[in-house]
Motif scaffolding. Structure first.
Motif, mmCIF file in Angstrom:
data_model
loop_
_atom_site.group_PDB
_atom_site.id
_atom_site.type_symbol
_atom_site.label_atom_id
_atom_site.label_comp_id
_atom_site.label_asym_id
_atom_site.label_seq_id
_atom_site.Cartn_x
_atom_site.Cartn_y
_atom_site.Cartn_z
ATOM 1 N N THR A 96 -6.970 -0.142 1.820
ATOM 2 C CA THR A 96 -6.426 -1.445 1.434
ATOM 3 C C THR A 96 -5.881 -2.155 2.670
ATOM 4 N N VAL A 97 -6.520 -3.226 3.068
ATOM 5 C CA VAL A 97 -6.173 -3.911 4.316
ATOM 6 C C VAL A 97 -4.724 -4.385 4.319
ATOM 7 N N SER A 98 -4.233 -4.898 3.201
ATOM 8 C CA SER A 98 -2.860 -5.405 3.163
ATOM 9 C C SER A 98 -1.847 -4.298 3.474
ATOM 10 N N LYS A 99 -2.138 -3.089 3.027
ATOM 11 C CA LYS A 99 -1.251 -1.959 3.323
ATOM 12 C C LYS A 99 -1.333 -1.585 4.801
ATOM 13 N N GLY A 100 -2.504 -1.716 5.367
ATOM 14 C CA GLY A 100 -2.650 -1.474 6.799
ATOM 15 C C GLY A 100 -1.904 -2.490 7.620
ATOM 16 N N GLU A 101 -1.947 -3.736 7.174
ATOM 17 C CA GLU A 101 -1.225 -4.793 7.881
ATOM 18 C C GLU A 101 0.276 -4.567 7.807
ATOM 19 N N ALA A 102 0.761 -4.088 6.657
ATOM 20 C CA ALA A 102 2.185 -3.771 6.532
ATOM 21 C C ALA A 102 2.564 -2.622 7.462
#
Length: 335
Positions: free
Chosen positions: A62-68
């Motif tokens: 999940t990209v959003s979790k990676g960004e976080a």
């Protein structure tokens, strides 16, 4: 390995061993860490950034979790955000793996890859035609590793460095009962028989099979001038990660939580083993080996016994065919 012997080894490791704090210099290196949005992967990525890696690729489903995760790493290390990149990777999808590997071919260099992502669940689920542990914990990381091995070799030769391809296994492989094992039929078919599967043992079995595959690849890809890549498998020990999030029922979750509070390492401490396995100070003595407490450990009776050797050879032959069915030519550089 019998339960008492394992318990003694486990207790010594968890309570008496202090894992060395990573100090190796990764200046100039590009490193991929899978499952780096949380737990061990996040802490390993943080260490690599702290230790001057030029680029760390946070590979996540999940990209959003990676960004976080990147925001968190930057906050704690004050690193330039441009040193971190978030790439999507779903180990339950072979198309995702192939797309990720294709993208990685465009990197200027690739010095190390830490295959940390994995699952532990009591729930039977089929992904890409196989039970999910076998797909996500075994076939997918091996597929990705083989797809990126040429890039690691290329970078090692170009920059006169030894690359690292490290797989996160588990010391629970010592306890694998592996009731599905057979030497006169298809192991993959046996592993895909829901009625004959002990899901309580499946994670252990998946990590044993991963070690079989890592040993086989290392044997066929020795460290040479043309292939300056060390391939190894490690266990971080029991850590306070969220890998048990799929345990069924609140009572099991509570009991597991209490047990982990007593015996588990922090994820930061456990991540030291990931960084160590991929560090410049780790030499060819770890190639094809199982690492525990940042040292080479015996692979155990499930691997080193006569039966284990036969099973390893049988599984590898079958796995090669499955990998070639997924991506024709992926194993060609090993033969």
């Amino acid at each position: 390995m019998d339960t008492i012997t394992y318990a003694k080894m486990f207790a010594y490791s968890q309570f008496l061993v202090k894992l060395p704090y990573p100090t190796s210099d990764f200046t100039g290196q590009t490193i991929i860490v899978t499952g780096a949005n949380t737990g061990l992967g996040l802490e390993a990525a943080r260490h690599f950034i702290r230790l001057n890696a030029t680029k760390v690729i946070v590979a996540v489903r999940t990209v959003s979790k990676g960004e976080a995760a990147v925001v968190e790493i930057v906050r704690t290390t004050q690193a330039d955000p441009s040193r971190l990149e978030v790439w999507p990777l779903d180990l339950s999808s072979y198309d995702s793996i192939k797309a990720f590997a294709q993208r990685a071919q465009g990197l200027d260099r690739l010095d190390a890859m830490v295959q940390n992502a994995g699952i532990l669940t009591q729930h039977w689920k089929v992904e890409e035609g196989m039970e999910s542990h076998i797909t996500v914990n075994v076939i997918s990381p091996i597929l990705l590793g083989l797809l990126l091995l040429p890039k690691l070799r290329e970078s090692g030769k170009a920059y006169d460095k030894v690359g690292h391809l490290s797989f996160v296994g588990s010391d629970l492989q010592y306890l694998a009962k592996f009731q599905e094992k057979c030497t006169d039929g298809s192991l993959l078919e046996a592993l895909n028989d829901k009625d004959k599967t002990d899901m309580g043992d499946r994670y252990n079995v998946s990590k044993l099979l991963l070690l079989y595959a890592v040993r086989s690849i290392a044997r066929l890809s020795p460290v040479t001038l043309d292939s300056p890549v060390i391939i190894n498998c490690l266990t971080p020990g029991a850590c306070t990660s969220d890998i048990f999030r799929d345990e069924p029922g609140w009572s099991q979750k509570i009991l597991m939580g209490i047990a982990m509070k007593i015996v588990a390492r922090t994820t930061e401490a456990g991540s030291r083993t990931l960084v160590h396995a991929a560090s410049p100070v780790v030499g060819v003595e770890t190639h094809g080996k199982f690492l525990m407490d940042c040292k080479v450990y015996p692979s155990g009776p499930n691997v080193e016994s006569d039966e284990g050797k036969v099973l390893e050879e049988s599984f590898w032959k079958e796995l090669v065919q499955r990998l070639e069915d997924i991506r024709l030519g992926v194993c060609k550089d090993l033969f």
